[in-house]
Structure formats: structure tokens, C-alpha cells
Design a protein around this motif. Structure first.
Motif, PDB file in Angstrom:
ATOM      1  N   LEU A 158       0.796  -1.297   0.062  1.00 32.04           N
ATOM      2  CA  LEU A 158      -0.014   0.099   0.086  1.00 32.04           C
ATOM      3  C   LEU A 158       0.845   1.447  -0.066  1.00 32.04           C
ATOM      4  CD1 LEU A 158      -2.916   0.999   0.073  1.00 32.04           C
ATOM      5  CD2 LEU A 158      -2.778   1.106   2.596  1.00 32.04           C
ATOM      6  N   ALA A 159       1.913   1.274   0.857  1.00 31.14           N
ATOM      7  CA  ALA A 159       2.679   2.593   1.042  1.00 31.14           C
ATOM      8  C   ALA A 159       3.333   2.819  -0.279  1.00 31.14           C
ATOM      9  CB  ALA A 159       3.791   2.452   1.975  1.00 31.14           C
ATOM     10  N   PRO A 160       4.203   2.083  -1.129  1.00 28.92           N
ATOM     11  CA  PRO A 160       4.672   2.305  -2.343  1.00 28.92           C
ATOM     12  C   PRO A 160       3.559   2.569  -3.487  1.00 28.92           C
ATOM     13  CG  PRO A 160       5.402   0.446  -1.452  1.00 28.92           C
ATOM     14  CD  PRO A 160       4.460   0.695  -0.691  1.00 28.92           C
ATOM     15  N   THR A 161       2.613   2.193  -3.323  1.00 22.82           N
ATOM     16  CA  THR A 161       1.351   2.270  -4.253  1.00 22.82           C
ATOM     17  C   THR A 161       1.237   3.939  -4.389  1.00 22.82           C
ATOM     18  OG1 THR A 161       0.876   0.017  -4.406  1.00 22.82           O
ATOM     19  CG2 THR A 161      -0.740   1.847  -5.076  1.00 22.82           C
ATOM     20  N   GLN A 162       0.690   4.006  -2.813  1.00 23.35           N
ATOM     21  CA  GLN A 162       0.301   5.415  -2.739  1.00 23.35           C
ATOM     22  C   GLN A 162       1.631   6.509  -2.847  1.00 23.35           C
ATOM     23  OE1 GLN A 162      -1.663   6.432   0.897  1.00 23.35           O
ATOM     24  NE2 GLN A 162      -3.092   4.789   0.582  1.00 23.35           N
ATOM     25  N   THR A 163       2.763   6.252  -2.811  1.00 21.45           N
ATOM     26  CA  THR A 163       4.048   7.125  -3.280  1.00 21.45           C
ATOM     27  C   THR A 163       3.962   7.360  -4.541  1.00 21.45           C
ATOM     28  OG1 THR A 163       5.226   6.378  -1.047  1.00 21.45           O
ATOM     29  CG2 THR A 163       6.211   7.439  -2.682  1.00 21.45           C
TER      30      THR A 163
END
Length: 94
Positions: free
Chosen positions: A80-85
Motif C-alpha cells: 500500500l505505501a509504495p503504491t500511494q507514493t
């Protein structure tokens, strides 16, 4: 009577202090240095700082859910975090 510290607040405070220290170190660099990609396809220091900002927020939200719910459904932060970044616009500066 001694006041019991909320574990979430204790962790959150440590995360905020670490982020402040990290950003303080990055602030020593020029804008050009912060936006430079060390290797093609890798994140710049500014993108990395933005990713940590997003990941910290998601982690704190998950910790809050764990404290407040019996069996919370938690998304995988590693995805989730890399996707949002990658899908959000990175700020121009710290």
C-alpha cells in the motif's frame, strides 16, 4: 497517582521525532540534490522522504485500529505505501 501513557502515543511520538531528525538531515542538501535520482528508476531523497511520510501515517492508522478493534482487517503496508507514493504527486520540497 501516576498517569499511564497510551502505547500508541508513545510510538507515535517516537516516529514523529525520528521523522523530524531525518528531515533535519535532508534539509542540509540543496533542492537539486534532493530531487536527483541516484540510479535511474530509484527514488530520489525527496521521494523517499515522501514515502516515509505516507508509510508512517498508514502505520499509525493501523496501530490505532489494532488498539480500538478486536480483529481489524489491515491492508499490507509493504504494498500500500509504495503504491500511494507512486500514484500521488511528490511535493517540490521538504
Amino acid at each position: 497517582m501516576a498517569q499511564v501513557e497510551n502505547p500508541l502515543e508513545k510510538v507515535r511520538r517516537k516516529m514523529v521525532n525520528a521523522r523530524i531528525e531525518f528531515l533535519g538531515q535532508l534539509a542540509k542538501f540543496s533542492r537539486e540534490e534532493l530531487q536527483k535520482h541516484p540510479v535511474i528508476g530509484e527514488w530520489s531523497p525527496l521521494e523517499l522522504a515522501y514515502h516515509l511520510y505516507i508509510a508512517d501515517g498508514l502505520a499509525i492508522e493501523q496501530m490505532r485500529l489494532i488498539q480500538s478493534e478486536d480483529n481489524p482487517q489491515l491492508p499490507a503496508l509493504a504494498k500500500l505505501a509504495p503504491t500511494q507514493t507512486n500514484t500521488n504527486d511528490v511535493p517540490d520540497s521538504l
